[in-house]
Write a protein that holds these residues in place. Structure first.
Motif, short mmCIF file in Angstrom:
data_model
loop_
_atom_site.label_atom_id
_atom_site.label_comp_id
_atom_site.label_asym_id
_atom_site.label_seq_id
_atom_site.Cartn_x
_atom_site.Cartn_y
_atom_site.Cartn_z
N ARG A 50 -6.70 -5.75 6.00
CA ARG A 50 -7.88 -5.29 5.26
C ARG A 50 -9.08 -5.70 6.12
N ARG A 92 -9.15 10.14 8.92
CA ARG A 92 -8.94 8.70 8.73
C ARG A 92 -8.37 8.03 9.99
N ASP A 142 -1.40 6.89 0.26
CA ASP A 142 -2.75 7.29 -0.19
C ASP A 142 -3.77 6.15 -0.09
N ASP A 143 -3.27 4.91 -0.08
CA ASP A 143 -4.17 3.75 -0.05
C ASP A 143 -4.77 3.52 1.33
N TRP A 145 0.84 -1.20 0.00
CA TRP A 145 0.00 0.00 0.00
C TRP A 145 0.88 1.25 0.00
N ASP A 194 -6.97 3.63 4.28
CA ASP A 194 -8.31 4.15 4.58
C ASP A 194 -8.44 4.53 6.05
N ARG A 195 -7.84 3.72 6.94
CA ARG A 195 -7.96 3.99 8.38
C ARG A 195 -6.63 3.69 9.08
N HIS A 209 -11.98 -1.78 4.37
CA HIS A 209 -11.05 -0.67 4.63
C HIS A 209 -9.63 -1.19 4.77
N ARG A 210 -8.70 -0.54 4.06
CA ARG A 210 -7.28 -0.85 4.24
C ARG A 210 -6.83 -0.15 5.51
N THR A 211 -6.59 -0.95 6.53
CA THR A 211 -6.44 -0.43 7.89
C THR A 211 -5.04 -0.71 8.43
#
Ligand code: UT7
Length: 334
Positions: A327, A275, A247-248, A244, A250-251, A308-310
């Motif tokens: 994820r 985020r 920018d990828d 990732w 999400d949280r 969400h990519r966390t």
């Protein structure tokens, strides 16, 4: 498909029922709601009854995580805590027994506020090695038992609580699969967060030991600076390990120590602040419990959703730090 990847499949939390507001603290100590809110973002924390011990909190969270996963048993219990029921033995075997898990492997991990991420990495390692097919990872702390009642700088921050996740063996492409964790430590900062007395260096009760200090102490400012750099850098490394870009993400679910730290970490990573889910306003810094508690709160308030990519990240005494990518799977926290 690699069947030895740890997959997150259950989440449970527990807070003691007694809430302590900033105004409650201000009646006892030279502090104010305004100072605590503006310097930390914290409004309330929960404090366990003196008759309670960390194992009680851990059992409640563990039971809920097992229910959330739909599991009646696991192969191992890893408990992160700085406030074990006793210096010896570890607290995890008692927790495993009280959860009815029989004679499974059970042990404690000590990495202070990074404890949950270290325990998560150990749990994932047990699965990768084939030692366990499923692991209950618990972060539980009762800082009310180690804080100096007269220390406004720590009492304003810390609260009691527990959170737990269930890991199972699965495939690296499944939702909930953990990326390779990033862990680090720096013992040159070992004097920044301490309980000075009560260990082998300075046993309590030693004749001529001077003035023992059995309380938790923190050099807040130095910890603050380190926390921002280490969490941001570890998070970006953990993201790179799963491919990732910044920018990828999400949280970013970060250890809930201070709102100013959360903002500074997001800024350093050039991540929009929204985020980074915030939970410390309601529970304070719950140490090893803070990440699972923040995850549960983020899911139940709709801030964290499947797909969400966390990134999870934490920082604590030792000094220690860590980060891990996941994820986010479909999970109902209990
Ligand atoms: O979870 C493990 C990792 N821990 C952390 O990440 C915590 C990191 N550090 C922090 O969050 C912050 O450093 C604190 C919240 C602990 C302190 O905030 P700060 O802005 O760094 O304040 P400071 O320690 O520099 O103290 C500034 C002043 C001091 O007074 P003087 O010496 O300037 O007169 C403190 O005594 O604020 C005073 N102070 C307070 N005043 C009112 C400290 N705590 C309080 C309080 N109420 N609760």
């Amino acid at each position: 498909m690699n069947a030895d990847t740890a997959v997150l499949c259950g989440l449970g939390t527990w807070l003691p029922p007694h809430a302590v507001t900033n105004d409650d603290l201000a009646r006892e100590l030279d502090t104010s709601d305004d100072w605590i809110r503006s310097r930390t973002g914290i409004g309330t924390r929960y404090v366990a009854a003196p008759s309670t011990a960390t194992s009680d909190l851990a059992v409640e969270a563990g039971r809920r995580a097992l229910k959330s996963a739909g599991f009646e048993s696991v192969d191992a219990v890893v408990l992160a805590t700085t406030t074990p029921d006793h210096p010896c033995p570890a607290t995890a075997p008692l927790v495993a027994t009280q959860l009815g898990l029989g004679t499974v492997a059970a042990f404690d991990v000590g990495a202070v506020c990074t404890g949950f991420l270290y325990a998560l990495a150990v749990g994932a390692g047990l699965i990768a090695a084939g030692t366990a097919g499923s692991v209950l990872v618990i972060g539980a702390d009762m800082y009310s038992s180690i804080l100096d009642p007269a220390d406004r700088s720590t009492r304003a921050i810390f609260g009691d609580g527990a959170g737990a996740v269930v890991l199972r063996s699965g495939g690296a492409d499944e939702p909930g699969a953990l990326g390779t964790p990033v862990l680090g430590s720096d013992g040159t900062g070992s004097d920044l967060i301490t309980i000075r007395s009560g260990g082998s260096r300075e046993p309590l009760g030693t004749i001529g030991a001077g003035h023992p200090d059995p309380y938790f102490r923190m050099a807040g400012k130095a910890v603050f600076r380190n926390a921002v750099e280490r969490m941001a850098d570890a998070s970006l490394t953990a993201a790179r390990r799963v491919g990732w870009a910044a920018d990828d993400i999400d949280r970013l679910v970060a250890h809930q120590a201070n709102l100013r730290i959360l903002h500074a970490v997001a800024d350093r990573m050039r991540l929009p602040r929204h985020r980074c889910p915030v939970h410390l306003d309601q529970v304070g810094n719950t140490a090893a419990a803070s990440i699972p508690l923040a995850l549960s709160h983020a899911v139940t308030t709709g801030r964290l959703a499947p797909g969400h990519r966390t990134l999870l990240t934490a920082f604590g005494g030792g000094l220690t730090w860590g980060a891990c990518a996941v994820r986010w799977p479909t999970i109902t926290p209990v």
